[in-house]
Design a protein around this motif. Structure first.
Motif, PDB file in Angstrom:
ATOM      1  N   GLY A  94      17.678 -12.277 -12.551  1.00 41.35           N
ATOM      2  CA  GLY A  94      18.930 -12.111 -13.284  1.00 41.35           C
ATOM      3  C   GLY A  94      19.536 -13.463 -13.564  1.00 41.35           C
ATOM      4  O   GLY A  94      20.683 -13.743 -13.253  1.00 41.35           O
TER       5      GLY A  94
ATOM      6  N   ILE B 270      13.930 -15.114 -14.133  1.00 36.43           N
ATOM      7  CA  ILE B 270      13.633 -13.729 -14.528  1.00 36.43           C
ATOM      8  C   ILE B 270      14.879 -13.079 -15.108  1.00 36.43           C
ATOM      9  O   ILE B 270      15.956 -13.122 -14.495  1.00 36.43           O
ATOM     10  CB  ILE B 270      13.117 -12.951 -13.286  1.00 36.43           C
ATOM     11  CG1 ILE B 270      11.763 -13.535 -12.877  1.00 36.43           C
ATOM     12  CG2 ILE B 270      13.007 -11.449 -13.587  1.00 36.43           C
ATOM     13  CD1 ILE B 270      11.342 -13.213 -11.470  1.00 36.43           C
TER      14      ILE B 270
ATOM     15  N   VAL C  49      19.603 -12.233 -23.811  1.00 36.06           N
ATOM     16  CA  VAL C  49      20.117 -13.252 -22.891  1.00 36.06           C
ATOM     17  C   VAL C  49      19.070 -14.347 -22.682  1.00 36.06           C
ATOM     18  O   VAL C  49      19.373 -15.543 -22.740  1.00 36.06           O
ATOM     19  CB  VAL C  49      20.481 -12.599 -21.525  1.00 36.06           C
ATOM     20  CG1 VAL C  49      21.050 -13.636 -20.571  1.00 36.06           C
ATOM     21  CG2 VAL C  49      21.473 -11.455 -21.711  1.00 36.06           C
TER      22      VAL C  49
ATOM     23  N   ASP D 223      12.138  -6.353 -15.902  1.00 34.80           N
ATOM     24  CA  ASP D 223      13.084  -5.750 -14.960  1.00 34.80           C
ATOM     25  C   ASP D 223      12.591  -6.035 -13.537  1.00 34.80           C
ATOM     26  O   ASP D 223      11.407  -5.827 -13.237  1.00 34.80           O
ATOM     27  CB  ASP D 223      13.160  -4.236 -15.205  1.00 34.80           C
ATOM     28  CG  ASP D 223      14.291  -3.592 -14.413  1.00 34.80           C
ATOM     29  OD1 ASP D 223      14.420  -3.878 -13.202  1.00 34.80           O
ATOM     30  OD2 ASP D 223      15.045  -2.811 -15.014  1.00 34.80           O
TER      31      ASP D 223
HETATM   32  N1  SAM Z   1      22.771 -15.579 -12.741  1.00 32.90           N
HETATM   33  C1  SAM Z   1      23.560 -15.861 -13.906  1.00 32.90           C
HETATM   34  C2  SAM Z   1      24.833 -16.563 -13.507  1.00 32.90           C
HETATM   35  O1  SAM Z   1      25.164 -16.579 -12.327  1.00 32.90           O
HETATM   36  O2  SAM Z   1      25.497 -17.141 -14.382  1.00 32.90           O
HETATM   37  C3  SAM Z   1      23.844 -14.582 -14.717  1.00 32.90           C
HETATM   38  C4  SAM Z   1      24.673 -13.531 -14.035  1.00 32.90           C
HETATM   39  S1  SAM Z   1      24.815 -12.049 -14.992  1.00 32.90           S
HETATM   40  C5  SAM Z   1      26.248 -11.306 -14.416  1.00 32.90           C
HETATM   41  C6  SAM Z   1      23.547 -11.022 -14.290  1.00 32.90           C
HETATM   42  C7  SAM Z   1      22.240 -11.091 -15.059  1.00 32.90           C
HETATM   43  O3  SAM Z   1      21.255 -10.351 -14.343  1.00 32.90           O
HETATM   44  C8  SAM Z   1      22.312 -10.482 -16.439  1.00 32.90           C
HETATM   45  O4  SAM Z   1      21.830 -11.400 -17.398  1.00 32.90           O
HETATM   46  C9  SAM Z   1      21.434  -9.251 -16.344  1.00 32.90           C
HETATM   47  O5  SAM Z   1      20.788  -8.919 -17.562  1.00 32.90           O
HETATM   48  C10 SAM Z   1      20.453  -9.638 -15.260  1.00 32.90           C
HETATM   49  N2  SAM Z   1      19.873  -8.490 -14.545  1.00 32.90           N
HETATM   50  C11 SAM Z   1      20.563  -7.455 -14.011  1.00 32.90           C
HETATM   51  N3  SAM Z   1      19.728  -6.552 -13.459  1.00 32.90           N
HETATM   52  C12 SAM Z   1      18.475  -7.053 -13.639  1.00 32.90           C
HETATM   53  C13 SAM Z   1      17.181  -6.577 -13.289  1.00 32.90           C
HETATM   54  N4  SAM Z   1      17.024  -5.397 -12.673  1.00 32.90           N
HETATM   55  N5  SAM Z   1      16.114  -7.335 -13.605  1.00 32.90           N
HETATM   56  C14 SAM Z   1      16.267  -8.524 -14.254  1.00 32.90           C
HETATM   57  N6  SAM Z   1      17.470  -9.013 -14.625  1.00 32.90           N
HETATM   58  C15 SAM Z   1      18.563  -8.295 -14.325  1.00 32.90           C
END
Ligand code: SAM
Length: 217
Positions: A45, A67, A73, A100
């Motif tokens: 994420g 990932i 994004v 995912d």
């Molecule tokens: N880590 C970054 C930061 O701290 O600035 C982004 C935080 S953002 C709130 C959470 C990110 O996690 C989003 O881009 C979302 O698409 C991704 N995400 C959420 N669930 C996920 C999953 N099951 N697998 C991969 N990515 C995921």
């Protein structure tokens, strides 16, 4: 998280040399992707990728994989990386993956990953959505399939409810909490060498304390 779809993002991601396509093909052979046997650390994420890019720049002897499940994004992270490349900055120890996190057991072999970073994961506040939280026992069991026995998971958030939940959910999955803080930026030992994520910059600028925990299996 509500997302606006950006037309063309799927193709952009598909054509990027920085994205590992068909990642399960590399299961058990990720060192060959990097061309060395350095430890591999992943951020699940990663959003726009500020944290993982900076980690990779500062630690050339460690390999990183960012990932992200949404191409919209991921494309933003790729564009930032391309800007750096244009300036002549090379980051050979960093790749990205569009997937995912639920599927990561198909992608990494047992003991293949040295560290997992979860930064500002989506809180999924409804109880009925608890299994979607990246620190839920469902996900911890996925990570257990590939994290090294002596490896660690680091989790940062500004969301107190998610942090409190994680402090219970992680041990429920059989893991151990090694360290925790409710105010990372004022905790000199936990904050040492801290790299801020996009969300961390945004929320700490508003005065929100940042929570962090470190866990091992
Ligand atoms: N880590 C970054 C930061 O701290 O600035 C982004 C935080 S953002 C709130 C959470 C990110 O996690 C989003 O881009 C979302 O698409 C991704 N995400 C959420 N669930 C996920 C999953 N099951 N697998 C991969 N990515 C995921």
């Amino acid at each position: 998280m509500r997302l606006r779809h950006i037309t063309g993002s799927e193709n952009y991601v598909k054509e990027s040399p920085k994205v590992i396509h068909d990642p399960s093909h590399h299961k058990g052979r990720w060192n060959a992707v990097f061309g060395n046997d350095h430890p591999i650390r992943i951020e699940i994420g990663m959003g726009k990728g500020q944290f993982i890019e900076q980690m990779a720049l500062e630690n050339p002897e460690i390999n990183y994989i960012g990932i992200e499940r949404y191409d919209t994004v991921l494309m933003k992270a790729l564009k930032k990386w391309e800007e750096k490349e244009k300036d002549g900055t090379k980051i050979p120890n960093l790749y990205f993956m569009s997937i995912d996190a639920r599927l990561l057991g198909d992608v990494f072999e047992k003991e293949e990953i040295d560290r997992i970073y979860l930064n500002f994961s989506d809180p999924w506040p409804k109880k009925s959505h608890a299994n979607r939280r990246l620190t839920s026992p469902v996900f911890m069991k996925v990570y257990q399939q590939f994290l090294r026995t002596d490896g660690q998971l680091e989790f940062k958030t500004d969301n107190e409810a998610l942090f409190t939940y994680s402090l219970e959910a992680i041990p429920t999955a059989g893991w151990h909490i090694l360290a925790e803080t409710c105010d990372l930026h004022h905790d000199p030992s936990m904050n040492e060498g801290n790299i801020m994520t996009e969300y961390e910059e945004k929320f700490s600028a508003k005065g929100n304390p940042i929570f962090k925990l470190i866990a091992k299996m």
